[in-house]
Write an enzyme that holds these catalytic residues in place. Structure first.
Site, PDB file in Angstrom:
ATOM      1  N   ASP A 153       0.825  -1.211   0.000  1.00  0.00           N
ATOM      2  CA  ASP A 153       0.000   0.000   0.000  1.00  0.00           C
ATOM      3  C   ASP A 153       0.858   1.259   0.000  1.00  0.00           C
ATOM      4  O   ASP A 153       1.836   1.366   0.755  1.00  0.00           O
ATOM      5  CB  ASP A 153      -0.892  -0.018   1.252  1.00  0.00           C
ATOM      6  CG  ASP A 153      -1.769   1.197   1.379  1.00  0.00           C
ATOM      7  OD1 ASP A 153      -2.756   1.293   0.636  1.00  0.00           O
ATOM      8  OD2 ASP A 153      -1.462   2.061   2.225  1.00  0.00           O
ATOM      9  N   GLU A 204       1.351  -0.513  -5.018  1.00  0.00           N
ATOM     10  CA  GLU A 204       0.322   0.499  -5.277  1.00  0.00           C
ATOM     11  C   GLU A 204       0.981   1.872  -5.290  1.00  0.00           C
ATOM     12  O   GLU A 204       1.414   2.376  -4.256  1.00  0.00           O
ATOM     13  CB  GLU A 204      -0.768   0.464  -4.204  1.00  0.00           C
ATOM     14  CG  GLU A 204      -1.906   1.428  -4.507  1.00  0.00           C
ATOM     15  CD  GLU A 204      -2.490   2.101  -3.279  1.00  0.00           C
ATOM     16  OE1 GLU A 204      -3.670   2.506  -3.332  1.00  0.00           O
ATOM     17  OE2 GLU A 204      -1.780   2.259  -2.268  1.00  0.00           O
TER      18      GLU A 204
END
Length: 563
Positions: free
Chosen positions: A224, A289
């Site tokens: 993330d 990401e």
């Protein structure tokens, strides 16, 4: 008729054929990865929140649709300020989702079913309730350097934050802590202090987190917000973008040259790649990401990761034309460094409106069909395989901090709740998601007619389309064939996969709202007669129909795959 030059397109084909043989050890190659948002997938105990046992009970759905992998959004101990992305313990399960034993049962069952399990790794920040943060406040070593701390500056006798950096959740990215007597950085919510990757001790601890979950059955990680791991050491003000029209508290007013995409990010990823590789077993996937430029995204390939490709989300809309799609697809494929097979196509996720809402009901299958035909990995968000739509929520129903912080007048522009509502399994209470009438977010009222069970009983459904797309990826032409993306007349896009001595696979997308008759045979250099493999929902052409490719009528907004 003027036609798009094909030289570059054929280069793509040679490019992919060369790579295919090199990547056979990557189990994710030519598959679909299925993102599960655990809070909203399946509630097993009636508390209105999804959990691990609920996921375990529904793993057969993933086998049924044929995906290779379940990627789970965060399930770790958290005060849930950002619904799991604020982690208070990186190596334990939050009780709302279950226990470590529940997780081990999930991974064990997944393996018996032939499924891989990928976890969300959230390295940029922790919760402010994490014990390390509490020790950092007290300046206990080595935790004193685990977070990004800085003295304030005095302006006209008033203490102010160190610089002009803004949080992605509105307002200053700095929060004063009176006990430590300094500001800490938080690029998201106040309760999500940024970790300091210039600390060797912190970096080692996060490597141990990866090893912990691999030992318990994880097959890799989706990393993330990786682009935010490092900040400018001098903490310089970021340039202001004039005339954005955004509220002054919005981070979109700044050019993020000092808080994102710093070179050190790639070095950390290389170290993670090395640390997971030495653990043995099947190769572990590291999905990164990063909403960034394509040149910067490509560096993740070179550093041992697979950059998630968000062009379908960030660059394209329901009003985009065939040339817009071609440009974005070509740019990604042509930018990939040699030796990097795993292109990927993100159809949707928990942070963006659902595909059916972004592109409209008539185009709900379009992105999935592209992800199915284009080379590489498709990444599908739970519910998109049945065409789920955003749920309209009131201010009082809003719980996402991104929406709440924007206030009652602007919450709908920022809230991610509409795409996070519970999965619609059937037409029973709470769409079969929970035995309770009260769920953490309301179920979309359309669940009575839009649900998995109904679609499984219908020949023409989003579910049926998606299953055929997954099956398509198993064909040799999809694994090792060349790929061409071609602009055609009247706003039609063609994608062709070829392999010697095999039937080509042709995807045709009508970006107009009228019937269009095309000579696909000439435009795409394919046989004059082809069979319909699958069509998007709403198109009245039966699978298996033999069609004349020299004068093929494509209905408005339709996507059709021919073989």
């Amino acid at each position: 008729m003027l036609r798009e030059p094909k030289v570059l397109l054929f280069l793509f084909g040679a490019f992919w054929s060369t790579f295919a043989a090199d990547a056979l050890g990557d189990w994710w190659k030519d598959t679909f990865i299925y993102q599960i948002y655990p809070r909203s997938f399946k509630d097993s105990n009636g508390d209105g929140v999804g959990d691990l046992n609920g996921i375990t009970s529904k793993l057969e759905h993933l086998v049924d649709i044929g995906v290779s992998t379940a990627w789970l959004s965060p399930i770790f101990v958290s005060p849930m300020v950002d619904f799991g992305y604020d982690i208070a313990n990186f190596t334990d399960i939050d009780p709302i989702f279950g226990t470590l034993k529940d997780f081990e049962r999930l991974t064990a069952k997944a393996k018996t079913l032939g499924l891989k399990v990928v976890l969300d790794f959230v390295p940029n920040h922790s919760s402010d309730k994490h014990p390390s943060f509490q020790k950092s406040i007290q300046r206990i070593k080595p935790y004193d350097e685990y977070y990004v701390w800085k003295d304030g500056k005095i302006v006209n006798g008033t203490r102010q934050p160190p610089n002009n950096w803004l949080s992605g959740f509105q307002g200053s990215a700095w929060e004063w802590n009176a006990q430590r007597g300094q500001y800490y950085l938080h690029q998201f919510a106040v309760g999500q202090p940024d970790l300091n990757y210039r600390s060797a001790a912190l970096r080692k601890e996060m490597e141990n987190v990866l090893a912990f979950w691999i030992a318990r059955g994880a097959d890799g990680f989706r990393i993330d917000a990786i682009a935010l791991l490092f900040e400018d050491e001098g903490l310089r003000d970021e340039p202001v973008i004039p005339n954005t029209g955004l509220p002054p508290t919005d981070s979109g007013n700044l050019e993020h040259i000092y808080t994102r995409d710093l070179p050190e990010v790639y070095e950390v990823l290389k170290s993670w790649r090395k640390s997971v590789d030495v653990l043995g077993g099947d190769k572990k996937i590291l999905l990164t990401e990063a909403y960034t430029t394509i040149p910067l995204a490509m560096k993740y390939y070179e550093s041992g990761g697979i950059p998630m490709n968000f062009v379908f989300i960030t660059n394209l809309t329901g009003s985009s034309k065939n040339r817009d799609f071609k440009r974005n697809i070509d740019r990604w494929l042509s930018s990939m460094p040699r030796g990097s097979y795993a292109a990927n196509w993100v159809v949707g996720n928990h942070d963006n409106h659902r595909a059916a809402s972004r592109f409209g009901r008539n185009r709900a299958d379009q992105l999935s069909m592209l992800a199915g035909v284009l080379p590489g990995v498709g990444i599908i968000y739970n519910g998109d395989e049945i065409g789920m739509e955003d749920t309209s929520l009131t201010w009082d129903q809003t719980v996402d901090p991104a929406g709440c912080n924007a206030g009652p007048n602007k919450y709908s522009q920022y809230s991610r709740d509409p795409e996070r509502t519970p999965y619609q399994w059937d037409n029973t209470i709470s769409a079969g998601f929970s035995e309770s009438n009260r769920t953490w977010l309301p179920v979309n009222p359309n669940y009575k007619t839009l649900n998995l069970l109904r679609q499984k009983m219908t020949v023409t459904s989003h579910y049926a389309v998606f299953k055929k797309l997954v099956g398509l990826k198993k064909l040799p032409v999809m694994k090792t064939g060349t790929a061409e993306v071609i602009l055609m007349e009247n706003n039609i896009l063609g994608v062709v996969r070829r392999l010697p001595d095999a039937s080509p696979v042709v995807l045709l997308i009508n970006f107009s709202d009228i019937n269009v008759v095309v000579d696909a045979s000439t435009w795409l250099n394919v046989p004059e007669e082809l069979n319909v493999y699958v069509v998007s929902v709403g198109v009245d052409i039966a699978a298996g129909t033999r069609v004349n490719a020299t004068a093929f009528k494509i209905p408005p907004a339709a996507s059709v795959i021919l073989v």
